[in-house]
Each structure stands twice: as structure tokens, then as C-alpha cells.
Design an enzyme around this catalytic site. Structure first.
Site, PDB file in Angstrom:
ATOM      1  N   VAL A 396       5.387  -1.784   0.468  1.00  0.00           N
ATOM      2  CA  VAL A 396       5.343  -0.350   0.742  1.00  0.00           C
ATOM      3  C   VAL A 396       4.932  -0.070   2.179  1.00  0.00           C
ATOM      4  CG1 VAL A 396       4.116   1.774   0.147  1.00  0.00           C
ATOM      5  CG2 VAL A 396       4.968   0.275  -1.669  1.00  0.00           C
ATOM      6  N   ASP A 397       3.914  -0.766   2.671  1.00  0.00           N
ATOM      7  CA  ASP A 397       3.395  -0.505   4.017  1.00  0.00           C
ATOM      8  C   ASP A 397       4.450  -0.796   5.077  1.00  0.00           C
ATOM      9  OD1 ASP A 397       1.362   0.457   5.561  1.00  0.00           O
ATOM     10  OD2 ASP A 397       0.094  -1.314   5.439  1.00  0.00           O
ATOM     11  N   ASP A 398       5.097  -1.957   4.987  1.00  0.00           N
ATOM     12  CA  ASP A 398       6.162  -2.276   5.939  1.00  0.00           C
ATOM     13  C   ASP A 398       7.293  -1.259   5.866  1.00  0.00           C
ATOM     14  OD1 ASP A 398       6.223  -5.002   7.536  1.00  0.00           O
ATOM     15  OD2 ASP A 398       5.038  -5.343   5.741  1.00  0.00           O
TER      16      ASP A 398
END
Length: 676
Positions: A396-398
Site C-alpha cells: 500500500v505504501d509504495d
């Protein structure tokens, strides 16, 4: 070796001081230009950025043991790895897991064993001091599960002191609360190869004379983690009972489900090896997968084993008479942050560097299945992973950072770009948890009682919602034009409100620590136009309160162990940048704290546009494993200075491409069919 390491630019020993009589505007502009030029020079020909990812010496220690298992202990690599380990021994005889940190038991035990394998005598002063420190820290009996597991593989300790990790775990149905998909993605990658090894119980015997019995504080004692909870009824006691039952089962000659379970474990592992550059493309899972293949009878000449060995070799960095090993590689992450920083710095949206990076990212979007679909089965793929190829594990962060980078690129061939962003957004929103937040890799991965499983002592058994990842998603959605009233955004805001600490800060799961978490949340809420809220004002007050006297920001990793260290530590470029970004979101460019932090960055910039940073400011597993991203010290200060300059001059950000929420419903109705 990473491209960032290959970029050698001569620099003086002194930073660029803020000269009297020169305007801040001029100094900031020059600092931005210098760093922009360095960042452009650091980009690879293929369009991506890639900086070194550094960790503690447990990696080099494990690598020496790994070379022993491969039959390559006599190689030059062993000597160079040992040199690196010896150089990092502390004065008290131990080894730590982050700079300026205290000696830690697992890193010290592993270093001791590695140096014995490298040929150091147990009677040498440095190993005598190490043994004394190990006893002082509690002895081998207080090491974690994975340290003891590796020792059991070599016959150095008995399998009875290792938590049971049988392949029958593979047979547990997903509707059962205890199953592999209720564990974090990285735990699955580490544990499933271990189930194969546990079934085979290899004995890659240590060389004659190399033992670990002397490392027990009380010879013959059981691991501390095997001690019963004082409460009769507890999750820990239940799992310890199960562990004993499994050990009894292990001693039986007839194991009716063993063959099917082991076959399923192997199939699971092979499937993921075929769509990645190493299992999970993280060091422990990759190494464990090689061990598993060898335990089943493979050898280094087998094509699959050989390929996996080559993937792991890419993590080696040889420098002089030392070798150090990276825990992972981060090209997608580094590229997204570099792009956003350069975009904020005013690089034209059609600049060839941004177009090249954008197209490289599009080539690396994941459009195939992954583990995340087990608990999120109705969503189509569309995320990005951290590494070059890790198709089962987009995160999710990437994905959020990549989407923010892509949204500010003006590619004349925009059809593919638009489709990729739409797919990415649909996947991102689908990963929202029921509590309103987002985790990193998995959906609804939050059953806290699993932390009591005996092999869960790496402090990362789960992947629940966190403030920093949730903030990144909200910032991304806000950039895409989603309003604060959208239901997904509202639920995310509510999660952040609930997660805020009493003093106004937010915990940082993936960066050190409260400065990182607080900055990210404030930036996200600013994107939604919510920075005037009382929650934001409290957070800004906290940031002002923890600013160092020199104007910078720093936070020790000790804040993960003791909250009295929150926001306290030696000033660093990346953390100072995070402090600036958070304050700018609420207080603006004229705030004295912002001006002092900006001055700190200007004073500490090198003539070539870079900054120096010794501390680890990234987090793998809190209280267990930490990271130093070598590009953080340049990317984030560039973004902070550029953001300051833009706010000060009243420049509004322009987005080349936005995907409003109205475009997503049809994707959600036909998720498996959208391919742009």
C-alpha cells in the site's frame, strides 16, 4: 552495488554555511538546485533510482552461516564478512542493532557464532568479551526463535528448544482463526520455508571445535520464551500446550498428513519463487527458501537453487576488505520518493528524467495475483512492490507514493498512464481495513492473540492499520482530488483521530518514529484542507516542542522502547525534513520553527548537494530490526526545502493527472476485467 553507491562526487569536509548578508531565498534556491542536480545524476539509464539499504550485523553473521551450509566457508567472502562484523563490535563486547544503541542478545550471539565459523578462536579477547556480554544479557536461552532455529539446523542446539513450525500449518483452512493468511506477508515468507526445514531437520554440522554450549548462562536451561504464563488461562499457555503436542507428534513414526503438507509448502514456495527475484525479495525469506531447497535434497548445481543463490548475491556490497549485505532492495520506493521530490523542486512535468522514471514504474505495475487476494478476493491487481520483481507482494505504501509521483508527470502518451493510475487507485482503496486505516501488505491482518505464538517473537506477526500508511493513502487520494467528505477518506480520518497520542503526535511504524508519523499525517490532512483542525494544531505544537536547540529534528530509535525518548535525538537531515514538512502543513513558511529547521538543512548541506546521515531512520520491525535508507538523507531534504520555497512564494502545486472518485465505481463493479 547500487547506482547510488557508484556515484562518486568529490566533496569538501564542511557543509555550506548560511553566509551573512545573503537572502534565505537565494540560499534555498541554490540548495535546491544543487540537490536536484545530484539527484538527476544519480538516476539510472533505465529511469529508476536505487540507494543502498543498510541494517545491522545480523545479516553478515547469518551470511557466514549460510556460506557454511553451502560448503563455501573457506571462500574470500567469509573473511570479508568477518572483517565487517569485527569492526562493529562495541566496547562492552556486544553488537547492537542500530547506531549508538546498546548491545543486543541476538546480534551478539550471531556475531560470536559467525566469527567462530570464520576461524576466530573462542579464547581470543574479543570473543571472550562477547561471551561475557552474552551471559550478562541473559545467555543463549533468551535469544529469539529464529536464532535458535538456525543453530538447530547445524546441530549446535537440540530441536527441542526451537518452537514447532510443522508443515501441517499449510493445511489449516482460511476460515480458522489460526492460519497462515492471518499472519503478515513477511512472516509467511519466513515461516513456510522453515516448515520444510523443520520436517527434514537437517544437520549441517558445525566445523569441529565450534560449539555454542558456552553461550548458555545456565547450561541445559530452556528458552525463556517457553516459560509458562503465571495466569493459568492465557493465549501464551494455550500455544505452549500446542507446541508440546506438536513435539510429541514429531516423535511419532506415523505422520498421516506430513507428506501432503510438505508438498503444499513446497508448491506454495515454488509458485512465489517463479514470480519474484527471491522469495518475498527479503533477505531472511530468500535465505530460508534456499535452505528449504537444500534440506529437500537439492544442491548448488540445481538450476532453481543456483538462481536463488544468485538473487541473494545481489544483496552483497563489497568495499575494500569488507562485505556487507542489504536486507532488501528498494528501487520502486526510492524512485517514487525521488520523483515527488524533484516534482516539488520544480522539475518540468515533461522533463525526460520524469518521463523515463514514469515509464519504468508503469512497466513494474503488478497485474497478476498475489497473497493479498486471499482476504480481498474481489479486487483486481494494480499495485506496486518495493523491489524490482516481487509480484505476489505489492504494498500500500509504495503504491500510494508511486501514484502521487505519476500524477505530476505530463507524459504526451497519457493513455497508458491514466489506466495505470486508475487501476492503482482501485486496488489501493480496496485494501482499506474495517477500522478505516490501511496496513502495508495485507487486508484485515490484525488478530492480536497470534502474537503469543512461540515463533512470533520477531514483533511483526501482524500487519494492522498504521497511521503512517493510512496518511500516505489519504494524501494520495487528496492529491487525486478526492474530498474530505468521501466515505473512504472520512473513515481514514477517523482512524487517524483514534490513533493520535495524547501529546498530539502519531506513532511511526515504518520510519523513526513519532516525527515521521506526525509529519506524514499532517501532510495528508493538509492535502484535504483540514490543517486548521485542533488535532493538527496539537500535533504542530508537539513538533515545535521537540525541535532541537540547533534547529534540526532527530529522534532516537530508543523511542520505540521508551516513550520518554519521543522526538529526542541528534538532528538528522531526513528527520529535520520530516519536521519541516509537518510544520509547513499547519504553520506555514513564516513559523520560526520552520525557519530554524530550514537553516539547519542549509548549514549542513555538502557542496555537491547531498547531506550526511549516520543514524538509522527507517524501521523494519519495531524493537527488532531497523534500516538506513541511503537516499532518505537527500530526497526528503530536497522535498522539504522545495515545499518551503513553494509555500513561501505562494506557488500552488499543479497535477498533470487526477482521477476523481467518480471514476472508480465501474472499476469496483468489474475489477477483474480492467486492463486499461
Amino acid at each position: 552495488m547500487t547506482p547510488e553507491l557508484k556515484l562518486r562526487v568529490e566533496r569538501s569536509q564542511h557543509g555550506t554555511a548560511v553566509a551573512p548578508g545573503r537572502s534565505v531565498e537565494s540560499l534555498v534556491g541554490q540548495a535546491i538546485t544543487r540537490c536536484t542536480n545530484w539527484m538527476l545524476a544519480a538516476q539510472t539509464r533505465d529511469g529508476y533510482w536505487w540507494g543502498e539499504l543498510e541494517a545491522d550485523t545480523t545479516l553478515e553473521s547469518d551470511y557466514i552461516l549460510y556460506l557454511h551450509v553451502l560448503g563455501e566457508l573457506e571462500s574470500e567472502k567469509t573473511a570479508k564478512l568477518a572483517n565487517y562484523i569485527r569492526a562493529r563490535q562495541l566496547a562492552d563486547g556486544g553488537w547492537n542493532i542500530f547506531p549508538d544503541g546498546p548491545s543486543e542478545i541476538n546480534s551478539t550471539v550471531k556475531a560470536y557464532v559467525a566469527l567462530r565459523l570464520a576461524g576466530d578462536s573462542a579464547s581470543e579477547p574479543h570473543l571472550m568479551r562477547a561471551k561475557e556480554k552474552i551471559h550478562e544479557l541473559g545467555g543463549l536461552e533468551v535469544t529469539n526463535s529464529y536464532t535458535r532455529f538456525y543453530l538447530a539446523m547445524t546441530g549446535a542446539v537440540d530441536w527441542s528448544i526451537v518452537p514447532s513450525i510443522p508443515p501441517e500449518l499449510m493445511l489449516l483452512p482460511t476460515w480458522l482463526a489460526v492460519n497462515l493468511y492471518e499472519m503478515s506477508s513477511w512472516t509467511r515468507g519466513i515461516v513456510i520455508p522453515l516448515t520444510i526445514i523443520y520436517a527434514q531437520k537437517p544437520n549441517w554440522k558445525l566445523p569441529d571445535g565450534v560449539t555454542v554450549e558456552e553461550l548458555f548462562k545456565v547450561p541445559g536451561s530452556k528458552p525463556v520464551s517457553f516459560k509458562w504464563d503465571k495466569r493459568v488461562v492465557s493465549w501464551k499457555n494455550l500455544f505452549l500446550l500446542l507446541d508440546r503436542a506438536i513435539k510429541i507428534h514429531e516423535r511419532m513414526p506415523w505422520k498421516p498428513f506430513r507428506k501432503a503438507a510438505a508438498a503444499r509448502a513446497r508448491k506454495w514456495m515454488i509458485e512465489r519463487l517463479e514470480r519474484s527475484e527471491g522469495l518475498g525479495t527479503i533477505y531472511p525469506a530468500m535465505m530460508n527458501s534456499i535452505y528449504a531447497l537444500l534440506a529437500e535434497g537439492g544442491d548448488t548445481t540445481d538450476p532453481l537453487v543456483s538462481r536463488e543463490i544468485r538473487f541473494l548475491e545481489r544483496y552483497e556490497i563489497e568495499e575494500g576488505d569488507t562485505i556487507r549485505v542489504q536486507p532488501c532492495i528498494s528501487p520502486v520506493w526510492d524512485t517514487a520518493i525521488a520523483m515527488v521530490s524533484l516534482e516539488e523542486a520544480g522539475l518540468d512535468a515533461t522533463h525526460p528524467s520524469l518521463i523515463a522514471a514514469e515509464r519504468w514504474l508503469l512497466d513494474n505495475q503488478i497485474l497478476g495475483p498475489g497473497d493479498w487476494q486471499v482476504k480481498n478476493p474481489n479486487s483486481a491487481p494494480g499495485g506496486w512492490a518495493f523491489e524490482f520483481q516481487n509480484d505476489y507482494y505489492p504494498d500500500v505504501d509504495d503504491t500510494a507514493f508511486v501514484l502521487m509521483a505519476l500524477g505530476r508527470v505530463a507524459d504526451p502518451e497519457a493513455t497508458r498512464l491514466r489506466s495505470a493510475i486508475r487501476r492503482g487507485l482501485a486496488w489501493l482503496v480496496s485494501m482499506q481495513n474495517s477500522d478505516g486505516g490501511w496496513g502495508a501488505f495485507d487486508h484485515e491482518n490484525n488478530l492480536q492473540f497470534l502474537n503469543h505464538i512461540p515463533f512470533a517473537d520477531h514483533n511483526a506477526m501482524l500487519d494492522p492499520s498504521t497511521a503512517d500508511v493510512t496518511a500516505r493513502v489519504i494524501e494520495c487520494l487528496g492529491q487525486m482530488g478526492w474530498g474530505a467528505s468521501h466515505s473512504a477518506v472520512q473513515r481514514g480520518q477517523e482512524f487517524l483521530r483514534q490513533d493520535q497520542t495524547e501529546d498530539g503526535s502519531w506513532f511511526g511504524r515504518w520510519g523513526v518514529n513519532y516525527v515521521y508519523g506526525t509529519s506524514g499525517v499532517l501532510r495528508a490532512l493538509e492535502t484535504l484542507g483540514l490543517s486548521k483542525q485542533p488535532d493538527c494544531q496539537r500535533a504542530a505544537k508537539w513538533l515545535r516542542a521537540v525541535q532541537n536547540p540547533d534547529g534540526g529534528y532527530g529522534e532516537s530509535i530508543l523511542s520505540y522502547y521508551d516513550t520518554s525518548h519521543k522526538g529526542k535525538g541528534k538532528s538528522t537531515p531526513s528527520q529535520t525534513a520530516w519536521g519541516i514538512i509537518g510544520l509547513l502543513a499547519v504553520a506555514g513558511a513564516d513559523d520560526p520553527a520552520v525557519e530554524r529547521a530550514v537553516a539547519w538543512l542549509l548549514e549542513h548541506q555538502n557542496p555537491d548537494g547531498t547531506w550526511d546521515e549516520d543514524q538509522f531512520t527507517g524501521t523494519g520491525f519495531p524493537c527488532v530490526f531497523y534500516l538506513k535508507y541511503h537516499l532518505y538523507r537527500n530526497s526528503f531534504p530536497l522535498y522539504a526545502l522545495a515545499r518551503y520555497d513553494n509555500v513561501r512564494k505562494g506557488r500552488r502545486k499543479s497535477f498533470s493527472l487526477q482521477i476523481p472518485a467518480e471514476e472508480l465505481p465501474h472499476l469496483n463493479d468489474g475489477r477483474t476485467n480492467d486492463r486499461g
